[in-house]
Scaffold this motif. Structure first.
Motif, PDB file in Angstrom:
ATOM      1  N   PRO A  85      11.994  90.107  19.342  1.00  0.00           N
ATOM      2  CA  PRO A  85      12.280  91.306  18.544  1.00  0.00           C
ATOM      3  C   PRO A  85      12.012  91.054  17.061  1.00  0.00           C
ATOM      4  O   PRO A  85      12.050  89.908  16.605  1.00  0.00           O
ATOM      5  CB  PRO A  85      13.766  91.563  18.793  1.00  0.00           C
ATOM      6  CG  PRO A  85      14.293  90.424  19.575  1.00  0.00           C
ATOM      7  CD  PRO A  85      13.164  89.541  19.965  1.00  0.00           C
ATOM      8  N   THR A  86      11.763  92.116  16.336  1.00  0.00           N
ATOM      9  CA  THR A  86      11.528  91.980  14.898  1.00  0.00           C
ATOM     10  C   THR A  86      12.845  91.846  14.137  1.00  0.00           C
ATOM     11  O   THR A  86      12.855  91.367  13.017  1.00  0.00           O
ATOM     12  CB  THR A  86      10.753  93.199  14.362  1.00  0.00           C
ATOM     13  OG1 THR A  86      11.466  94.389  14.701  1.00  0.00           O
ATOM     14  CG2 THR A  86       9.362  93.248  14.958  1.00  0.00           C
ATOM     15  N   GLN A  87      13.937  92.259  14.754  1.00  0.00           N
ATOM     16  CA  GLN A  87      15.266  92.167  14.142  1.00  0.00           C
ATOM     17  C   GLN A  87      15.875  90.801  14.455  1.00  0.00           C
ATOM     18  O   GLN A  87      15.790  90.316  15.582  1.00  0.00           O
ATOM     19  CB  GLN A  87      16.153  93.278  14.703  1.00  0.00           C
ATOM     20  CG  GLN A  87      17.558  93.299  14.171  1.00  0.00           C
ATOM     21  CD  GLN A  87      18.375  94.419  14.811  1.00  0.00           C
ATOM     22  OE1 GLN A  87      17.834  95.337  15.402  1.00  0.00           O
ATOM     23  NE2 GLN A  87      19.678  94.311  14.713  1.00  0.00           N
ATOM     24  N   SER A  88      16.505  90.192  13.451  1.00  0.00           N
ATOM     25  CA  SER A  88      17.165  88.898  13.658  1.00  0.00           C
ATOM     26  C   SER A  88      18.380  89.051  14.565  1.00  0.00           C
ATOM     27  O   SER A  88      19.004  90.107  14.615  1.00  0.00           O
ATOM     28  CB  SER A  88      17.619  88.325  12.313  1.00  0.00           C
ATOM     29  OG  SER A  88      16.521  88.084  11.487  1.00  0.00           O
ATOM     30  N   PHE A  89      18.707  87.971  15.274  1.00  0.00           N
ATOM     31  CA  PHE A  89      19.892  87.968  16.132  1.00  0.00           C
ATOM     32  C   PHE A  89      20.409  86.545  16.244  1.00  0.00           C
ATOM     33  O   PHE A  89      19.720  85.586  15.905  1.00  0.00           O
ATOM     34  CB  PHE A  89      19.588  88.567  17.506  1.00  0.00           C
ATOM     35  CG  PHE A  89      18.585  87.803  18.315  1.00  0.00           C
ATOM     36  CD1 PHE A  89      19.007  86.889  19.277  1.00  0.00           C
ATOM     37  CD2 PHE A  89      17.224  87.977  18.137  1.00  0.00           C
ATOM     38  CE1 PHE A  89      18.086  86.179  20.031  1.00  0.00           C
ATOM     39  CE2 PHE A  89      16.292  87.279  18.883  1.00  0.00           C
ATOM     40  CZ  PHE A  89      16.728  86.373  19.833  1.00  0.00           C
ATOM     41  N   ASP A  90      21.642  86.403  16.733  1.00  0.00           N
ATOM     42  CA  ASP A  90      22.229  85.078  16.933  1.00  0.00           C
ATOM     43  C   ASP A  90      22.973  85.037  18.263  1.00  0.00           C
ATOM     44  O   ASP A  90      22.850  85.970  19.062  1.00  0.00           O
ATOM     45  CB  ASP A  90      23.142  84.694  15.754  1.00  0.00           C
ATOM     46  CG  ASP A  90      24.326  85.640  15.573  1.00  0.00           C
ATOM     47  OD1 ASP A  90      24.692  86.359  16.527  1.00  0.00           O
ATOM     48  OD2 ASP A  90      24.893  85.650  14.468  1.00  0.00           O
ATOM     49  N   THR A  93      25.037  88.117  19.419  1.00  0.00           N
ATOM     50  CA  THR A  93      24.362  89.394  19.626  1.00  0.00           C
ATOM     51  C   THR A  93      24.157  89.613  21.120  1.00  0.00           C
ATOM     52  O   THR A  93      23.458  88.839  21.774  1.00  0.00           O
ATOM     53  CB  THR A  93      22.994  89.411  18.913  1.00  0.00           C
ATOM     54  OG1 THR A  93      23.161  89.052  17.545  1.00  0.00           O
ATOM     55  CG2 THR A  93      22.356  90.776  19.016  1.00  0.00           C
ATOM     56  N   LYS A 117      16.370  93.903  24.637  1.00  0.00           N
ATOM     57  CA  LYS A 117      16.993  95.069  24.003  1.00  0.00           C
ATOM     58  C   LYS A 117      18.367  94.647  23.477  1.00  0.00           C
ATOM     59  O   LYS A 117      19.090  93.914  24.158  1.00  0.00           O
ATOM     60  CB  LYS A 117      17.179  96.196  25.008  1.00  0.00           C
ATOM     61  CG  LYS A 117      15.910  96.791  25.522  1.00  0.00           C
ATOM     62  CD  LYS A 117      16.211  97.890  26.519  1.00  0.00           C
ATOM     63  CE  LYS A 117      14.948  98.378  27.182  1.00  0.00           C
ATOM     64  NZ  LYS A 117      15.235  99.320  28.269  1.00  0.00           N
ATOM     65  N   PHE A 118      18.718  95.126  22.314  1.00  0.00           N
ATOM     66  CA  PHE A 118      20.048  94.857  21.768  1.00  0.00           C
ATOM     67  C   PHE A 118      21.038  95.841  22.377  1.00  0.00           C
ATOM     68  O   PHE A 118      20.749  97.024  22.507  1.00  0.00           O
ATOM     69  CB  PHE A 118      20.041  94.961  20.248  1.00  0.00           C
ATOM     70  CG  PHE A 118      19.199  93.918  19.585  1.00  0.00           C
ATOM     71  CD1 PHE A 118      19.571  92.593  19.630  1.00  0.00           C
ATOM     72  CD2 PHE A 118      18.029  94.258  18.929  1.00  0.00           C
ATOM     73  CE1 PHE A 118      18.790  91.609  19.026  1.00  0.00           C
ATOM     74  CE2 PHE A 118      17.237  93.289  18.320  1.00  0.00           C
ATOM     75  CZ  PHE A 118      17.624  91.964  18.376  1.00  0.00           C
ATOM     76  N   LYS A 120      24.846  97.429  22.005  1.00  0.00           N
ATOM     77  CA  LYS A 120      25.976  97.582  21.087  1.00  0.00           C
ATOM     78  C   LYS A 120      27.264  97.319  21.834  1.00  0.00           C
ATOM     79  O   LYS A 120      27.468  97.806  22.931  1.00  0.00           O
ATOM     80  CB  LYS A 120      25.985  98.984  20.487  1.00  0.00           C
ATOM     81  CG  LYS A 120      24.734  99.251  19.698  1.00  0.00           C
ATOM     82  CD  LYS A 120      24.874 100.445  18.826  1.00  0.00           C
ATOM     83  CE  LYS A 120      23.509 100.695  18.197  1.00  0.00           C
ATOM     84  NZ  LYS A 120      23.522 100.900  16.835  1.00  0.00           N
TER      85      LYS A 120
END
Length: 121
Positions: A85-90, A93, A117-118, A120
Motif C-alpha cells: 500500500p502507499t499508506q504507511s502501516f505498522d 494496523t 486493505k486497511f 478500521k
C-alpha cells in the motif's frame, strides 16, 4: 481494386484470427473454499488456494517477506513491492490480506499476497 479487396480480406482474417485466440478465465464456484484463518491455511490449505485473512502484519523477516498474525496463529507472507500500500502501516494496523497459498516442497506454507486493505477498528 484487387489491392483493396486483398487488403480488406487480410484485415478481416487478422481480426477474426485474433478474436478466436482470446482466452477467458473460469469464474464459477471453486472446489476449494476460501480460507479465512491462519490455522485453516496451515492445516487445510492447498497450493494456489485463495485465502482472505484479517489480522496484523507484525514484522518484516526478509526481502518482501513478513509475518502475518491473526487470532489463530502466525504465517509467513510475501508481498511484492508493487502490492504494498502507499499508506504507511505498522504492527498495530489491522489489515485484510487476499492471496494464494504457496506450498513448496521442503518449505513452510506461506501466502503470496495479491492485495492489502486497511480495516478500521
Amino acid at each position: 481494386m484487387k489491392k483493396i479487396i486483398f487488403s480488406l480480406t487480410l484485415l478481416f482474417s487478422l481480426v477474426v484470427g485474433y478474436s478466436l485466440n482470446a482466452v477467458a478465465d473460469y469464474v464459477g464456484a471453486s472446489s476449494f473454499p476460501t480460507l479465512k484463518t491462519v490455522v485453516d491455511v496451515i492445516k487445510n490449505g492447498k497450493d494456489d488456494q485463495l485465502a482472505v485473512l484479517n489480522g496484523y502484519i507484525i514484522k518484516k523477516v526478509g526481502n518482501e517477506k513478513y509475518i502475518f498474525k491473526d487470532s489463530t496463529g502466525e504465517i509467513r507472507i510475501e508481498i511484492d513491492k508493487k502490492r504494498m500500500p502507499t499508506q504507511s502501516f505498522d504492527e498495530k494496523t489491522k489489515v485484510e490480506i487476499t492471496g494464494e497459498v504457496e506450498k513448496e516442497f521442503l518449505h513452510s506454507v506461506e501466502i503470496d499476497v495479491d492485495s492489502i486493505k486497511f480495516i478500521k477498528n
